[in-house]
Design a protein around this motif. Structure first.
Motif, PDB file in Angstrom:
ATOM      1  N   ALA A 161       0.573  -1.188  -0.042  1.00 57.31           N
ATOM      2  CA  ALA A 161       0.063  -0.007  -0.038  1.00 57.31           C
ATOM      3  C   ALA A 161       0.845   1.224  -0.008  1.00 57.31           C
ATOM      4  O   ALA A 161       0.473   2.547  -0.133  1.00 57.31           O
ATOM      5  N   SER A 162       2.269   1.083   0.097  1.00 57.03           N
ATOM      6  CA  SER A 162       3.138   2.310   0.127  1.00 57.03           C
ATOM      7  C   SER A 162       3.317   2.986  -1.289  1.00 57.03           C
ATOM      8  O   SER A 162       2.973   1.767  -2.279  1.00 57.03           O
ATOM      9  N   ASP A 211      -2.196  -2.838   7.228  1.00 53.14           N
ATOM     10  CA  ASP A 211      -1.598  -1.969   6.243  1.00 53.14           C
ATOM     11  C   ASP A 211      -2.792  -1.300   5.447  1.00 53.14           C
ATOM     12  O   ASP A 211      -2.589   0.005   4.975  1.00 53.14           O
ATOM     13  N   GLN A 212      -3.751  -1.787   5.055  1.00 54.72           N
ATOM     14  CA  GLN A 212      -4.672  -0.980   4.430  1.00 54.72           C
ATOM     15  C   GLN A 212      -5.638  -0.055   5.089  1.00 54.72           C
ATOM     16  O   GLN A 212      -5.888   0.899   4.624  1.00 54.72           O
ATOM     17  N   GLN A 259      -5.705   8.596   3.495  1.00 56.52           N
ATOM     18  CA  GLN A 259      -6.895   9.243   2.386  1.00 56.52           C
ATOM     19  C   GLN A 259      -7.755  10.081   3.327  1.00 56.52           C
ATOM     20  O   GLN A 259      -8.149  11.290   2.837  1.00 56.52           O
ATOM     21  N   VAL A 260      -8.224   9.603   4.283  1.00 57.51           N
ATOM     22  CA  VAL A 260      -9.199  10.368   5.043  1.00 57.51           C
ATOM     23  C   VAL A 260      -8.866  11.651   5.712  1.00 57.51           C
ATOM     24  O   VAL A 260      -9.235  12.706   5.544  1.00 57.51           O
ATOM     25  N   ASP A 289       4.751   6.088   3.319  1.00 55.68           N
ATOM     26  CA  ASP A 289       5.537   4.698   3.603  1.00 55.68           C
ATOM     27  C   ASP A 289       4.554   4.144   4.899  1.00 55.68           C
ATOM     28  O   ASP A 289       4.455   4.762   5.746  1.00 55.68           O
ATOM     29  N   ILE A 290       4.338   2.721   4.453  1.00 59.50           N
ATOM     30  CA  ILE A 290       3.786   2.137   5.499  1.00 59.50           C
ATOM     31  C   ILE A 290       4.488   0.833   5.578  1.00 59.50           C
ATOM     32  O   ILE A 290       5.062   0.102   4.600  1.00 59.50           O
ATOM     33  N   CYS A 291       4.922   0.354   6.879  1.00 62.75           N
ATOM     34  CA  CYS A 291       6.058  -0.599   7.237  1.00 62.75           C
ATOM     35  C   CYS A 291       5.894  -1.060   8.568  1.00 62.75           C
ATOM     36  O   CYS A 291       5.112  -0.371   9.451  1.00 62.75           O
TER      37      CYS A 291
END
Length: 88
Positions: free
Chosen positions: A12-13, A57-58, A65-66, A26-28
């Motif tokens: 999703a990053s 992660d989603q 986004q929100v 960046d999502i980790c």
């Protein structure tokens, strides 16, 4: 000697553009870790990191986004009152 855990980067990053304003998302998480960390970096290099970890992660991506929709992308770029610049 104990090995450091691997860093897992979420699919999703990536880069997103909201109202013409680009962001790097960046999502980790650490391998075996409890949650996903979330960081958004603006085009000028400003880093915004969420304090809380996310179970999924989603869910972290949906939070980006929100938040950008709610705050508006310009709040991130111009450094709203919640942004503390790093000294260089």
């Amino acid at each position: 000697m104990e090995l450091e855990p691997n860093l897992i980067i979420s699919s999703a990053s990536g880069r997103i553009v909201v109202e013409g304003v680009p962001f790097k998302v960046d999502i980790c998480k650490l391998e075996g870790g409890d949650g996903w960390s979330l960081e958004v970096v603006t085009e000028d290099g400003t880093s915004i990191v969420w304090d809380d970890l996310f179970d999924d992660d989603q869910v972290a991506f949906e939070e980006v986004q929100v938040t950008i929709e709610k705050e508006g992308p310009v709040a991130f770029v111009k450094g709203d009152s919640n942004v503390i610049p790093l000294k260089r």
